[in-house]
Design a protein around this motif. Sequence first.
Motif, short mmCIF file in Angstrom:
data_model
loop_
_atom_site.label_atom_id
_atom_site.label_comp_id
_atom_site.label_asym_id
_atom_site.label_seq_id
_atom_site.Cartn_x
_atom_site.Cartn_y
_atom_site.Cartn_z
N ASN A 243 0.82 -1.21 0.00
CA ASN A 243 0.00 0.00 0.00
C ASN A 243 0.85 1.26 0.00
O ASN A 243 1.80 1.38 0.76
N ALA A 244 0.47 2.20 -0.88
CA ALA A 244 1.24 3.44 -1.03
C ALA A 244 0.64 4.54 -0.16
O ALA A 244 -0.57 4.79 -0.23
N VAL A 245 1.48 5.19 0.62
CA VAL A 245 1.05 6.38 1.38
C VAL A 245 1.72 7.57 0.70
O VAL A 245 2.94 7.66 0.66
N MET A 246 0.90 8.44 0.11
CA MET A 246 1.42 9.60 -0.60
C MET A 246 1.06 10.88 0.17
O MET A 246 -0.09 11.06 0.54
N ILE A 247 2.05 11.72 0.40
CA ILE A 247 1.84 12.95 1.17
C ILE A 247 2.04 14.12 0.21
O ILE A 247 3.13 14.33 -0.32
N ALA A 248 0.95 14.85 -0.04
CA ALA A 248 0.98 15.98 -0.97
C ALA A 248 1.29 17.26 -0.21
O ALA A 248 0.85 17.44 0.93
N ARG A 249 2.04 18.15 -0.87
CA ARG A 249 2.49 19.37 -0.18
C ARG A 249 1.35 20.30 0.19
O ARG A 249 1.45 21.08 1.15
N ASN A 250 0.24 20.25 -0.55
CA ASN A 250 -0.95 21.04 -0.20
C ASN A 250 -2.18 20.45 -0.87
O ASN A 250 -2.09 19.48 -1.62
N ARG A 251 -3.31 21.08 -0.65
CA ARG A 251 -4.59 20.54 -1.13
C ARG A 251 -4.71 20.60 -2.65
O ARG A 251 -5.28 19.71 -3.28
N THR A 252 -4.19 21.66 -3.25
CA THR A 252 -4.24 21.79 -4.71
C THR A 252 -3.47 20.65 -5.36
O THR A 252 -3.95 20.02 -6.32
N VAL A 253 -2.29 20.36 -4.84
CA VAL A 253 -1.48 19.25 -5.35
C VAL A 253 -2.21 17.93 -5.14
O VAL A 253 -2.22 17.05 -6.00
N ALA A 254 -2.86 17.79 -3.96
CA ALA A 254 -3.56 16.53 -3.65
C ALA A 254 -4.70 16.26 -4.64
O ALA A 254 -4.93 15.11 -5.02
N THR A 255 -5.42 17.31 -5.06
CA THR A 255 -6.51 17.08 -6.03
C THR A 255 -5.96 16.63 -7.38
O THR A 255 -6.50 15.73 -8.02
N THR A 256 -4.83 17.23 -7.78
CA THR A 256 -4.18 16.81 -9.03
C THR A 256 -3.67 15.38 -8.91
O THR A 256 -3.79 14.58 -9.84
N LEU A 257 -3.09 15.05 -7.74
CA LEU A 257 -2.62 13.69 -7.49
C LEU A 257 -3.76 12.69 -7.63
O LEU A 257 -3.62 11.64 -8.27
N LEU A 258 -4.90 13.02 -7.03
CA LEU A 258 -6.05 12.11 -7.08
C LEU A 258 -6.52 11.91 -8.53
O LEU A 258 -6.86 10.79 -8.93
N GLN A 259 -6.52 12.98 -9.32
CA GLN A 259 -6.89 12.86 -10.74
C GLN A 259 -5.94 11.91 -11.48
O GLN A 259 -6.37 11.04 -12.25
N LYS A 260 -4.64 12.06 -11.23
CA LYS A 260 -3.63 11.21 -11.88
C LYS A 260 -3.81 9.75 -11.47
O LYS A 260 -3.72 8.83 -12.29
N LEU A 261 -4.05 9.55 -10.17
CA LEU A 261 -4.22 8.18 -9.66
C LEU A 261 -5.48 7.52 -10.23
O LEU A 261 -5.47 6.35 -10.60
N LEU A 262 -6.56 8.30 -10.30
CA LEU A 262 -7.81 7.75 -10.84
C LEU A 262 -7.70 7.47 -12.34
O LEU A 262 -8.35 6.57 -12.87
N TYR A 263 -6.87 8.26 -13.03
CA TYR A 263 -6.63 7.98 -14.45
C TYR A 263 -5.90 6.64 -14.59
O TYR A 263 -6.30 5.77 -15.37
N CYS A 264 -4.81 6.47 -13.85
CA CYS A 264 -3.98 5.27 -13.97
C CYS A 264 -4.63 4.03 -13.36
O CYS A 264 -4.42 2.92 -13.84
N PHE A 265 -5.39 4.24 -12.28
CA PHE A 265 -5.99 3.10 -11.56
C PHE A 265 -7.49 3.33 -11.37
O PHE A 265 -7.96 3.53 -10.25
N PRO A 266 -8.25 3.32 -12.48
CA PRO A 266 -9.69 3.56 -12.36
C PRO A 266 -10.39 2.39 -11.67
O PRO A 266 -9.88 1.26 -11.69
N PRO A 267 -11.56 2.65 -11.08
CA PRO A 267 -12.30 1.55 -10.45
C PRO A 267 -12.89 0.62 -11.51
O PRO A 267 -13.00 0.99 -12.68
N GLN A 268 -13.26 -0.57 -11.08
CA GLN A 268 -13.95 -1.51 -11.97
C GLN A 268 -15.25 -0.86 -12.44
O GLN A 268 -15.82 -0.02 -11.74
N ALA A 269 -15.72 -1.28 -13.60
CA ALA A 269 -16.91 -0.66 -14.20
C ALA A 269 -18.13 -0.73 -13.28
O ALA A 269 -18.96 0.18 -13.25
N ASP A 270 -18.23 -1.81 -12.50
CA ASP A 270 -19.41 -1.98 -11.63
C ASP A 270 -19.17 -1.42 -10.22
O ASP A 270 -19.99 -1.60 -9.33
N ALA A 271 -18.02 -0.75 -10.02
CA ALA A 271 -17.69 -0.26 -8.67
C ALA A 271 -18.49 0.99 -8.32
O ALA A 271 -18.98 1.70 -9.20
#
Length: 421
Positions: free
Chosen positions: A316-344
């Motif tokens: 499990n990866a623990v990622m610490i973002a320098r601020n909230r703006t960075v964290a929202t961009t991080l979440l977008q990148k993560l959801l792009y690379c690791f999207p949920p299953q279609a039925d999730a």
Amino acid sequence: MGEQGEKWILMVTAQTPTNIAVIKYWGKRDESLILPINSSISVTLDPSHLCTTTTVSVSPSFQQDRMWLNGKEISLSGGRFQSCLREIRSRACDVEDEKKGIKIAKKDWENLHVHIASYNNFPTAAGLASSAAGFACLVFSLAKLMNLKEDHGQLSAIARQGSGSACRSLFGGFVKWDMGKESDGSDSKAIPLVDEKHWDELVIVIAVVSSRQKETSSTSGMRDTVVTSPLVQYRAKEVVPKRIIQMEEAISNRDFSTFAHLSCSDSNQFHAVCLDTSPPIFYMNDTSHRIISLVEKWNRSEGTPQVAYTFDAGPNAVMIARNRTVATTLLQKLLYCFPPQADADLDSYVIGDKSLLKEAGVSTMNDVEALVAPPELTTNVPAQRTKGDVSYFICTRPGKGPVLLTDENQALLNTETGLPK
């Protein structure tokens, strides 16, 4: 011992956070007292997102010490449970509950049994420090029940005997576990560095790559490493002492660049030490490595670190973002690379602080599908999108230390029977 005959039950419920080390503890110099070969530093996570809740109760009607974890009864015969119970009982003081007409003298505690119920709101034994939160909560709640006079630092030395990293969960914010020098472990305890408000712009995103129990437990892994790895001795003597000083300074100054560099380097060296063990220990998997690659490429493309990553003994990866703006961009990148299953259900795929998802402009599965590939990943080959590699994400932040829960409805044991609700 109480005016209601043998029927009374006295109960305490507490909540304790988990913590994630940014300078790792790996290896013991004393197995029974759980004394580490190096000091470590951690960040306490917000207990509203990751915590253990424990109810402890005492009654003259209880025939033996009993414990339930996540609803299932477990044995208390293990040495670590016994160490914590013994240490706390030996320090118990007089207790009086005037409202219930209960008086317990110091000497009575030796003959009284306790019932303990504990619940983790996150996966147990999957590399998210559930044992840290669990033993810290056990010690904290029993200390309150038995009216111990010890401060949190002294309690942390008892919690350490249950699980090493548990000592760091007795405080919020950033915490140092000082390895100590004494052979009896009396000076091997947690020291608070700064509270959770000191660096409150940090946002933490955890990718739960697997919630399965790990193949090699931390206990046996550490033992093998200390016996077989030449690298771990060099790390403990030469590398970590310098990093501890640098990390304390970076946290004090809110110097994110240094903080990120140290966190990532120390995580990678910890896993290198695991590989240097015979036989080698593999805690990370391909998904873990892809997350490291994503963060490293992004940090390099920005010219300065945006996100720090750290992995405990699990994938499990623990990622610490320098601020909230960075964290929202991080979440977008993560959801792009690791999207949920279609039925999730997106609501259960991103948990914790859900407002981060909203700020990232994602509220439906269509929004996930419409996300754009991170530019730093598309330079040579098209960015991969793989469904199912991440179980879910937890959005959280640095949090406070243990708290008592005074609402009886939050207790995990029945106030009449002392058994799980």
